[in-house]
Scaffold this active site. Structure first.
Site, PDB file in Angstrom:
ATOM      1  N   CYS A  54     -29.449 -24.860  15.628  1.00 34.85           N
ATOM      2  CA  CYS A  54     -30.900 -24.707  15.472  1.00 34.85           C
ATOM      3  C   CYS A  54     -31.521 -24.103  16.736  1.00 34.85           C
ATOM      4  O   CYS A  54     -31.181 -24.491  17.855  1.00 34.85           O
ATOM      5  CB  CYS A  54     -31.520 -26.067  15.164  1.00 34.85           C
ATOM      6  SG  CYS A  54     -33.295 -25.949  14.863  1.00 34.85           S
ATOM      7  N   CYS A  58     -35.905 -29.571  20.416  1.00 41.16           N
ATOM      8  CA  CYS A  58     -36.257 -30.992  20.290  1.00 41.16           C
ATOM      9  C   CYS A  58     -35.283 -31.830  21.144  1.00 41.16           C
ATOM     10  O   CYS A  58     -34.072 -31.804  20.904  1.00 41.16           O
ATOM     11  CB  CYS A  58     -36.204 -31.424  18.829  1.00 41.16           C
ATOM     12  SG  CYS A  58     -37.088 -30.274  17.737  1.00 41.16           S
ATOM     13  N   CYS A  61     -32.411 -34.022  19.675  1.00 37.34           N
ATOM     14  CA  CYS A  61     -31.651 -33.586  18.497  1.00 37.34           C
ATOM     15  C   CYS A  61     -30.269 -33.007  18.796  1.00 37.34           C
ATOM     16  O   CYS A  61     -30.131 -32.026  19.538  1.00 37.34           O
ATOM     17  CB  CYS A  61     -32.463 -32.570  17.703  1.00 37.34           C
ATOM     18  SG  CYS A  61     -31.628 -32.151  16.150  1.00 37.34           S
ATOM     19  N   CYS A  98     -32.354 -36.853  -0.121  1.00 34.25           N
ATOM     20  CA  CYS A  98     -33.099 -36.025   0.833  1.00 34.25           C
ATOM     21  C   CYS A  98     -32.192 -34.974   1.461  1.00 34.25           C
ATOM     22  O   CYS A  98     -31.153 -35.302   2.033  1.00 34.25           O
ATOM     23  CB  CYS A  98     -33.707 -36.913   1.916  1.00 34.25           C
ATOM     24  SG  CYS A  98     -34.617 -35.948   3.143  1.00 34.25           S
ATOM     25  N   CYS A 129     -36.243 -35.007  -2.036  1.00 38.01           N
ATOM     26  CA  CYS A 129     -36.960 -34.856  -0.773  1.00 38.01           C
ATOM     27  C   CYS A 129     -36.246 -33.765   0.013  1.00 38.01           C
ATOM     28  O   CYS A 129     -35.025 -33.594  -0.124  1.00 38.01           O
ATOM     29  CB  CYS A 129     -36.934 -36.177  -0.006  1.00 38.01           C
ATOM     30  SG  CYS A 129     -37.721 -36.082   1.616  1.00 38.01           S
ATOM     31  N   CYS A 189     -43.903 -37.094   3.512  1.00 36.91           N
ATOM     32  CA  CYS A 189     -43.075 -38.065   4.219  1.00 36.91           C
ATOM     33  C   CYS A 189     -43.172 -37.686   5.691  1.00 36.91           C
ATOM     34  O   CYS A 189     -42.690 -36.624   6.086  1.00 36.91           O
ATOM     35  CB  CYS A 189     -41.634 -37.986   3.719  1.00 36.91           C
ATOM     36  SG  CYS A 189     -40.497 -39.016   4.674  1.00 36.91           S
ATOM     37  N   ARG A 261     -40.330 -46.533   6.161  1.00 38.48           N
ATOM     38  CA  ARG A 261     -38.863 -46.472   6.164  1.00 38.48           C
ATOM     39  C   ARG A 261     -38.270 -46.810   7.529  1.00 38.48           C
ATOM     40  O   ARG A 261     -38.610 -46.179   8.532  1.00 38.48           O
ATOM     41  CB  ARG A 261     -38.376 -45.092   5.724  1.00 38.48           C
ATOM     42  CG  ARG A 261     -36.858 -45.082   5.611  1.00 38.48           C
ATOM     43  CD  ARG A 261     -36.316 -43.786   5.056  1.00 38.48           C
ATOM     44  NE  ARG A 261     -36.905 -43.521   3.765  1.00 38.48           N
ATOM     45  CZ  ARG A 261     -37.255 -42.332   3.333  1.00 38.48           C
ATOM     46  NH1 ARG A 261     -37.094 -41.285   4.085  1.00 38.48           N
ATOM     47  NH2 ARG A 261     -37.778 -42.184   2.139  1.00 38.48           N
TER      48      ARG A 261
HETATM   49  N1  SAM Z   1     -35.101 -29.109  11.325  1.00 40.61           N
HETATM   50  C1  SAM Z   1     -36.123 -29.735  10.590  1.00 40.61           C
HETATM   51  C2  SAM Z   1     -37.238 -30.224  11.466  1.00 40.61           C
HETATM   52  O1  SAM Z   1     -36.983 -30.618  12.599  1.00 40.61           O
HETATM   53  O2  SAM Z   1     -38.386 -30.263  11.007  1.00 40.61           O
HETATM   54  C3  SAM Z   1     -35.643 -30.841   9.697  1.00 40.61           C
HETATM   55  C4  SAM Z   1     -34.514 -31.771  10.149  1.00 40.61           C
HETATM   56  S1  SAM Z   1     -34.836 -32.762  11.602  1.00 40.61           S
HETATM   57  C5  SAM Z   1     -33.242 -33.298  12.042  1.00 40.61           C
HETATM   58  C6  SAM Z   1     -35.681 -34.167  10.929  1.00 40.61           C
HETATM   59  C7  SAM Z   1     -36.082 -35.280  11.854  1.00 40.61           C
HETATM   60  O3  SAM Z   1     -34.947 -36.032  12.248  1.00 40.61           O
HETATM   61  C8  SAM Z   1     -36.743 -34.935  13.166  1.00 40.61           C
HETATM   62  O4  SAM Z   1     -38.089 -34.613  13.035  1.00 40.61           O
HETATM   63  C9  SAM Z   1     -36.595 -36.263  13.912  1.00 40.61           C
HETATM   64  O5  SAM Z   1     -37.685 -37.101  13.651  1.00 40.61           O
HETATM   65  C10 SAM Z   1     -35.319 -36.859  13.314  1.00 40.61           C
HETATM   66  N2  SAM Z   1     -34.239 -36.901  14.321  1.00 40.61           N
HETATM   67  C11 SAM Z   1     -33.474 -35.872  14.739  1.00 40.61           C
HETATM   68  N3  SAM Z   1     -32.587 -36.284  15.658  1.00 40.61           N
HETATM   69  C12 SAM Z   1     -32.800 -37.610  15.847  1.00 40.61           C
HETATM   70  C13 SAM Z   1     -32.212 -38.592  16.694  1.00 40.61           C
HETATM   71  N4  SAM Z   1     -31.245 -38.293  17.554  1.00 40.61           N
HETATM   72  N5  SAM Z   1     -32.654 -39.875  16.608  1.00 40.61           N
HETATM   73  C14 SAM Z   1     -33.658 -40.177  15.743  1.00 40.61           C
HETATM   74  N6  SAM Z   1     -34.257 -39.291  14.931  1.00 40.61           N
HETATM   75  C15 SAM Z   1     -33.847 -38.021  14.983  1.00 40.61           C
HETATM   76  C1  DTB Z   2     -36.232 -38.726   9.333  1.00 42.50           C
HETATM   77  O1  DTB Z   2     -37.346 -39.106   9.722  1.00 42.50           O
HETATM   78  N1  DTB Z   2     -35.076 -39.193   9.793  1.00 42.50           N
HETATM   79  C2  DTB Z   2     -33.968 -38.525   9.176  1.00 42.50           C
HETATM   80  C3  DTB Z   2     -34.663 -37.655   8.114  1.00 42.50           C
HETATM   81  N2  DTB Z   2     -36.032 -37.806   8.410  1.00 42.50           N
HETATM   82  C4  DTB Z   2     -34.253 -36.282   7.885  1.00 42.50           C
HETATM   83  C5  DTB Z   2     -33.074 -37.808  10.119  1.00 42.50           C
HETATM   84  C6  DTB Z   2     -32.479 -38.681  11.175  1.00 42.50           C
HETATM   85  C7  DTB Z   2     -31.515 -37.863  11.958  1.00 42.50           C
HETATM   86  C8  DTB Z   2     -30.775 -38.654  12.980  1.00 42.50           C
HETATM   87  C9  DTB Z   2     -29.854 -37.813  13.794  1.00 42.50           C
HETATM   88  C10 DTB Z   2     -28.744 -37.145  13.022  1.00 42.50           C
HETATM   89  O2  DTB Z   2     -28.055 -37.783  12.219  1.00 42.50           O
HETATM   90  O3  DTB Z   2     -28.516 -35.935  13.263  1.00 42.50           O
HETATM   91 FE1  SF4 Z   3     -33.865 -28.128  14.932  1.00 39.32          FE
HETATM   92 FE2  SF4 Z   3     -33.170 -30.627  15.353  1.00 39.32          FE
HETATM   93 FE3  SF4 Z   3     -35.586 -29.806  16.081  1.00 39.32          FE
HETATM   94 FE4  SF4 Z   3     -34.990 -30.013  13.448  1.00 39.32          FE
HETATM   95  S1  SF4 Z   3     -35.111 -31.691  14.934  1.00 39.32           S
HETATM   96  S2  SF4 Z   3     -36.049 -28.328  14.476  1.00 39.32           S
HETATM   97  S3  SF4 Z   3     -32.809 -29.485  13.515  1.00 39.32           S
HETATM   98  S4  SF4 Z   3     -33.633 -29.087  16.936  1.00 39.32           S
END
Ligand code: SAM
Ligand code: DTB
Ligand code: SF4
Length: 314
Positions: A54, A58, A61, A98, A129, A189, A261
């Site tokens: 990506c 973030c 992430c 989802c 979702c 959501c 959730r």
């Molecule tokens: N890429 C898209 C975006 O960021 O909008 C959708 C997928 S992204 C992984 C969805 C959500 O996962 C993020 O907004 C964040 O709240 C959650 N997330 C990602 N990595 C995480 C982590 N290490 N621990 C907890 N939540 C996480």
């Molecule tokens: C949300 O709020 N939490 C989920 C879902 N929406 C997509 C994602 C959590 C991701 C946790 C880190 C991972 O597994 O990569």
């Molecule tokens: Fe990309 Fe992860 Fe950020 Fe979603 S949360 S935009 S997958 S870096």
């Protein structure tokens, strides 16, 4: 409890978070029982339809290309793969499926594939979702036409600390996408992440932002940061678990009708803390042994926990 003109001021949410723990949980239970079955939890299974690589930054992430986390990139899954995973999720007892993608936002060709997936999952009798990043005008309507029930897009933090976590998209971008989703008639959501080194005041700020969305989201995921080696937030001081429970309670009180959730971070949480989260008003979880790239309790472990607590799954 709500100020009709200004909604939820941060200071008011802060007062909730500052309550003696028992008083806070009691208030949350009162609200919870007014609007929900106190012994029912909705099960939602996640699948990563496109993983890693990506372009965003973030700080939490594991899928951001710029951090070296060991996540293997995976191109978009086939429709068949998604349908098999959804079928398995349904047979395990999930009611919502989802689909997440590691995109800044979908391109038009991605939307076309996503609409096929959404329709196919919906046809299995599951709620659908998707969480695909920022949406451009018109994209939400296409997803809605395909039968998308919910779109997940999180605010993640309070506005004042947002820039410390993400710089490649701003808070307003997120609010704009949420508006696109609302305008297309898709349920929202939207939640955030706790345990990123924020203060209690910032947790109040996040909850106030969510509660003041008009209308507030139908579904509010409260994630506990899953610390992944290689991400900037790896090594953050671990949050006292009671602070997490308090955040769930504040979400419940300020957004009474929403499904709250208990999201990422359950694998690192004791059963006792999870039980406190349910007591504080959480009534939905991610179900299945994987979130997107990180672990989640195995389905049979959750079944045992639910049995111990007398919880029914929805
Ligand atoms: N890429 C898209 C975006 O960021 O909008 C959708 C997928 S992204 C992984 C969805 C959500 O996962 C993020 O907004 C964040 O709240 C959650 N997330 C990602 N990595 C995480 C982590 N290490 N621990 C907890 N939540 C996480
Ligand atoms: C949300 O709020 N939490 C989920 C879902 N929406 C997509 C994602 C959590 C991701 C946790 C880190 C991972 O597994 O990569
Ligand atoms: Fe990309 Fe992860 Fe950020 Fe979603 S949360 S935009 S997958 S870096």
């Amino acid at each position: 409890m709500t100020d009709k003109t200004t909604g939820w001021r941060v200071s008011k949410v802060r007062l909730l978070l500052d309550l003696p723990f028992n008083d806070l949980i009691y208030q949350a239970q009162l609200v919870h029982r007014q609007y929900h079955d106190a012994n029912a939890v909705q099960l939602s299974t996640l699948i990563s339809v496109k993983t890693g690589g990506c372009p965003e930054d973030c700080g939490y992430c594991p899928q951001a290309a710029r951090y070296h986390t060991g996540v293997e990139n995976q191109d978009m899954l086939s429709l068949d793969d998604v349908v098999s995973a959804a079928t398995a999720a349904k047979s395990q007892g999930a009611s919502r499926f989802c689909m997440g993608a590691a995109w800044r936002g979908p391109k038009q060709r991605d939307i076309v594939k996503m609409t096929e997936m959404v329709s196919a999952v919906k046809a299995l009798g599951l709620e659908t979702c998707a969480t695909l990043g920022m949406l451009q005008p018109g994209q939400a309507a296409q997803l809605s036409d395909a039968g998308l029930d919910y779109y997940n897009h999180n605010l993640d933090t309070a506005p004042e600390i947002y820039d410390e976590i993400i710089t490649t998209r701003d808070y307003q971008d997120r609010l704009d996408t949420l508006q696109e989703v609302r305008d297309a008639g898709i349920n929202v959501c939207c939640g955030g992440i706790v345990g990123m080194g924020e203060t209690r005041q910032s947790r109040a700020g996040l909850i106030a932002q969510l509660a003041n969305l008009k209308p507030y989201p139908e579904s509010v995921p409260i994630n506990h940061l899953v610390q992944v080696e290689g991400t900037p937030l790896y090594g953050t001081a671990v949050l006292d678990p009671f602070e997490f429970v308090r955040t769930i309670a504040a979400a419940r009180i300020t957004m009474p009708k929403a499904m709250v959730r208990l999201s990422a971070g359950r694998q690192e949480m004791s059963e006792a803390i999870q039980a406190l989260c349910f007591l504080a008003g959480a009534n939905s979880v991610f179900y299945g042994d994987k979130l997107l790239t990180t672990g989640n309790p195995e389905a049979n472990k959750d079944q045992v926990l639910f049995k111990k607590l007398g919880l029914q799954s929805l």
